[in-house]
Design an enzyme around this catalytic site. Structure first.
Site, short mmCIF file in Angstrom:
data_model
loop_
_atom_site.label_atom_id
_atom_site.label_comp_id
_atom_site.label_asym_id
_atom_site.label_seq_id
_atom_site.Cartn_x
_atom_site.Cartn_y
_atom_site.Cartn_z
N GLY B 78 0.73 -1.32 0.06
CA GLY B 78 -0.13 0.11 -0.03
C GLY B 78 0.92 1.37 0.14
O GLY B 78 1.96 1.23 0.53
N ARG B 142 0.88 -5.58 -4.76
CA ARG B 142 0.74 -6.29 -3.52
C ARG B 142 1.25 -7.80 -3.85
O ARG B 142 1.20 -8.53 -2.95
CB ARG B 142 -0.69 -6.41 -3.30
CG ARG B 142 -1.17 -5.06 -2.65
CD ARG B 142 -2.44 -5.37 -1.64
NE ARG B 142 -2.70 -3.89 -1.06
CZ ARG B 142 -2.45 -3.24 -0.06
NH1 ARG B 142 -1.19 -4.15 0.71
NH2 ARG B 142 -2.55 -2.28 0.39
N ASP B 173 6.00 -7.73 5.78
CA ASP B 173 5.94 -8.76 4.97
C ASP B 173 6.93 -8.58 3.97
O ASP B 173 7.76 -9.49 3.76
CB ASP B 173 4.68 -9.10 4.21
CG ASP B 173 3.69 -10.03 5.22
OD1 ASP B 173 3.93 -10.25 6.27
OD2 ASP B 173 2.67 -9.92 4.90
N LYS B 199 8.30 0.90 5.41
CA LYS B 199 7.25 2.04 4.94
C LYS B 199 6.15 1.25 5.48
O LYS B 199 5.89 0.00 5.36
CB LYS B 199 7.21 1.59 3.56
CG LYS B 199 6.02 2.26 2.86
CD LYS B 199 5.35 1.36 1.97
CE LYS B 199 4.71 0.00 2.78
NZ LYS B 199 3.68 -0.75 1.80
N THR B 200 5.02 1.90 5.85
CA THR B 200 3.77 1.63 5.95
C THR B 200 2.93 2.88 6.94
O THR B 200 3.50 3.21 7.94
CB THR B 200 3.38 0.41 6.78
OG1 THR B 200 2.01 0.31 7.21
CG2 THR B 200 4.29 0.37 8.08
N ASP B 202 0.53 2.30 8.63
CA ASP B 202 -0.16 1.74 9.66
C ASP B 202 0.83 1.81 11.07
O ASP B 202 -0.02 1.60 12.03
CB ASP B 202 -0.39 0.16 9.41
CG ASP B 202 -1.28 0.05 8.25
OD1 ASP B 202 -2.08 0.98 8.17
OD2 ASP B 202 -0.96 -1.08 7.50
N GLY B 248 -5.44 1.23 9.04
CA GLY B 248 -4.36 0.92 9.77
C GLY B 248 -4.37 -0.58 10.07
O GLY B 248 -3.60 -0.97 11.01
N GLY B 426 -5.44 9.85 2.73
CA GLY B 426 -3.96 10.31 3.34
C GLY B 426 -2.66 9.33 2.81
O GLY B 426 -1.71 9.84 3.12
#
Lengths: 550, 550
Positions: B78, B142, B173, B199-200, B202, B248, B426
């Protein structure tokens, strides 16, 4: 109160005023005015306030000392960014006239006036709210101020507080009511002036003298920030079509402005749908066609903007909704029968009681939407169109359409949707520099109209694509904007609602570009409102104003 | 390309680097490391990359001329704000080593590597994307990179392009897979290094050495802008309860950070729900109780934040979902039977096949949510929890609860809801100053790890609450973050997902304040991200980091 770092810094911002308001003000009166239509009827209804001249302010000589002014103010209807700056503009304006002047804020909209609920807005209170979003300084409300008994009730508190004037900050309906109130008080020699201020994010309160309603600039900037972010996501993930519904009641000004700012693949404009007498199927075909063509280019993603009021502009839907409103009107035999049914029986029952044309439309709708149309009614028994998930309606119908085309081998792409609705996200944003300046100027202008003894006027600040010092401040008689329209069965004087003009420059530019935007990916990413930094980033007015005035 | 005024100005921003990266770099190697758990199993699976030391960069003496580096990069999973700055950091870093260095971007995530789809990222291309949001420079995907056959396929293109290294920008992952790939290439003496970047949005990829994943700062700032605007609207109109679901995945870091920024009346934290073994009814009671108490104070409005992953953390819902996954697993007899049923029969049919406990829970759900749980399955036949409208689930159950209490005269207020879901709004925002600097530093750090011949490392930049020049750059062996977890039936080495720590300072502060925030209205309105202007407004890191490091 725990305030954010941005609020703390933003509190220091000093809104810009037109040159004419910076010192003493000279009042220039224009020609006698006429209402936009129905001159005979309107003039008869407004014998005291009809025909008043447009007023323009110019720089004057020194201003003589004046008596203190006592002013009451309300915020009426839905929130719009900048309301607090209108109030601080009024406050500073009447204090300039005389430091002993007083400002009273009536709480929760018109109800506060009628019920005599108010608080005095002192410097301490006003300072806390300068350049902030929201209407929380005194709250707002959707109550109506339209009965003479209410007017008399309001007069009681006006007398008690020795008010010179009431300033009503609201949309078209509230300003219509302000003009009726002004006429009434003048006819009674009540000695209370009434001044209006043009508020609404929807952008539908505008005309030659009112170039924009306040809040439209900020709200469309917030929505465009989000649309841009979503476009960037669509163009990165390349797997979703985002259907975005935008607030704005009937008119599509918000959708058009956001489209001009972000260049999405699709933007439906309700006024065009009505003009072309498009059916729901026409719209679904238009959307599906773009999806298929983009897919053939390898682009199984996109963004479509849908105006909140769309379905009322689709002729067949308008008829269907009107039949449903009759069928399910509160207290009718049919409504009682409907309510007794089990949920699983209701749609069939309704369908069987519509004209065959409307039944066909009703049966073509996704089940969830058909159900919504039979529920969610307002106190008058009418469908609350704004609650209908029009973005899902279109998305689901397009999905069905594409499934059919896939079977016929006419579409081989992927189609996945995400839905969004933007409204509450933008109505209470802190005002942009434009709205901060414009609102403060509107408020300050209103204070001058009060101190000049005017009534039945709307505060007007024009020439808005120029820098603030060149803005033209003054007043416009509200009667000039009135025409007669049928409301709940009776002919009433109302301010003409401004819809998107199909021969206007903003729409024409959009039409000249939209086919290109549909197929190639030309997204623009406006980003969030900036309050500090280069003027090109922080200060531009709306695209709508730029095209209208260029 | 038509770019916005903000993009134009923002392109000029020069991201800040840690002092240690501004000139020549000295590499400091620490002690041998161990994995967070399951040391024996992990060390056996990673004989070549287990136990490597933590690396810290310091200011070095003059840097000797080096051979050009050829580096391949992918964006995986993502979108998160700042990905383009990671890439520009890598680009500038390898060009500094030698202007002849080349950067290849593989298109659409891992699939681009496997299918050999790439483009060389030249200065012209990279410059266009500096400080912008999105992953559109090369797209993301993905796809998974986890089979040896895939690793061999990737090696072909790496050899063809003479790549020194691959840099994988992704979440837990993707970084786990990067470590497996690093180990594999080392075991084959393939001569291709592998470096990861955390990166994320969340926020669930973090530990002692990785203080934050990039994008979390910007995304939570965008969501907090919108939450603040909605809070201001709630407090102005005083008539709605807004239920806001936040993206999230499993962890509630986003919800917690937004709560710390905006001080809403309610914020549910999934990890606490699991810890306290709360039932859905417990949560509904908690929410209803606050609504009732606020109503008694005259406040029939409020804002509640709901984390996307909530329902998986409610023990009874977890069991229900697992039973549904078994019952409706693709290709099973029961799934076929289910699909043959008419829609109106399905819920009863499902309910009859659950354990009595789960049937009770299932029957208590609003019909729409129960239906969602039986549909929307991923390719493995599992419920896609992120598609469940948890905000409506809670809102509707609370509505029912309050209706019941109203009949018993235990609630006399008004309760109307508005629902929102923030996620896509966002993920592709232009990075905040923090993320612009952090991402650029992460990318630059990755380039130094490559030029120092390292593999199996994740780029690490720490000390993040200090100014950027004081940040500590270096590398952390990915093996250090691994533990063994069951995935699809097998034990696999994976990076431990970081959930909200209930004994951590951010959560403890939230707990100390939430009762006050619930009843009195203490909203904070953060406003939109600012890129220009005072540092207190533009540069602060997240509240989470501030509490963690204070």
């Amino acid at each position: 109160m725990n305030i954010s770092p941005l609020q703390k810094e933003r509190a220091k911002y000093e809104p810009k005023l037109p040159e004419s308001l910076k010192g003493a003000v000279k009042v220039i009166e224009g020609e006698r005015t006429e209402s936009v239509a129905d001159q005979k009827e309107v003039s008869e209804l407004f014998p005291n306030t009809y025909g008043m001249p447009i007023i323009t302010f110019e720089k004057g000589d020194s201003r003589s000392a004046k008596e203190p002014l006592n002013v009451g103010v309300i915020l009426s209807g839905g929130q719009a960014p900048g309301g607090h700056n209108v109030i601080s503009g009024i406050f500073d304006g009447i204090k300039k006239v005389n430091p002993e002047s007083k400002l009273y804020g009536f709480l929760g909209g018109p109800a506060g006036l009628i019920d005599h609920k108010y608080r005095e807005l002192t410097a301490e209170i006003v300072d806390e709210y300068r350049n902030t979003g929201g209407f929380d300084i005194i709250g707002s409300g959707r109550g109506k101020l339209e009965e003479e008994s209410q007017f008399d009730k309001v007069l009681e508190i006006a007398k008690e507080l020795n008010l010179n004037a009431l300033i009503i900050i609201g949309g078209d309906d509230s300003n219509t009511n302000a003009s009726v109130l002004a006429e009434y008080y003048l006819s009674k020699n009540a000695g209370v002036q009434v001044i209006g201020c043009p508020k609404t994010i929807d952008g539908d309160l505008k005309n030659e003298m009112i170039e924009a309603s306040f809040g439209f600039d900020t709200a469309t900037k917030v929505y465009s920030e989000l649309i841009g972010n979503i476009q960037r996501d669509a163009n990165s993930a390349k797997k979703y079509w985002h259907f975005i519904k935008l607030m704005g009641r009937s008119a599509s000004h918000i959708g058009l402005e956001c489209a001009l700012k972000t260049q999405p693949n699709i933007a439906i404009i309700s006024e065009e749908v009505a003009d072309k007498q498009q059916t729901l199927e026409d719209i679904v075909d238009y959307v599906a066609d773009i999806i298929i063509k983009r897919s053939e280019n390898g682009d199984d993603f996109g963004v479509a903007l849908i105006p909140e009021g769309l379905i009322e502009f689709i002729p067949e839907m308008k008829i269907l909704i009107s039949e449903l409103n009759d069928l399910l009107a509160e207290g009718t035999k049919t409504e009682k029968e409907f309510k007794m049914l089990r949920k699983s029986q209701r749609l069939n029952w309704v369908s069987g009681r519509l004209t065959s044309e409307s039944a066909k439309v009703f049966n073509s709708l996704p089940e969830g939407i058909a159900t919504q149309l039979t529920l969610d009614r307002d106190p008058h028994g009418n469908v609350q169109v704004s609650l209908i998930e029009t973005e899902k309606l279109l998305g689901e119908m397009v999905t069905e359409k594409l499934k059919g085309l896939k079977k016929k081998k006419k579409f081989s792409g992927k189609f996945s949707t995400q839905y969004h609705f933007f409204g509450y996200e933008g109505r209470c944003a802190a005002p942009s520099n434009f709205d901060a300046d414009y609102c403060y100027s509107l408020g300050y202008t209103a204070s001058v109209l009060v101190s000049e003894g005017k009534t039945g006027y709307m505060s007007s600040v024009r020439n808005l694509t120029k820098s603030a010092d060149k803005w033209i401040a003054g007043g416009v008689p509200v009667t000039m904007m009135l025409n007669m329209e049928r409301r709940h069965g009776d002919m009433k004087p109302v301010i003409q609602k401004a819809l998107v003009k199909l021969d206007g420059a903003p729409f024409k530019y959009f039409v000249s570009q939209r086919d290109k935007w549909a197929l190639s990916t030309n997204y623009v990413y406006p980003g969030p409102i900036q309050y500090f930094g280069p003027s090109e980033v922080c200060d531009p007015p709306t695209e709508t104003l730029k095209y209208e005035q260029s």
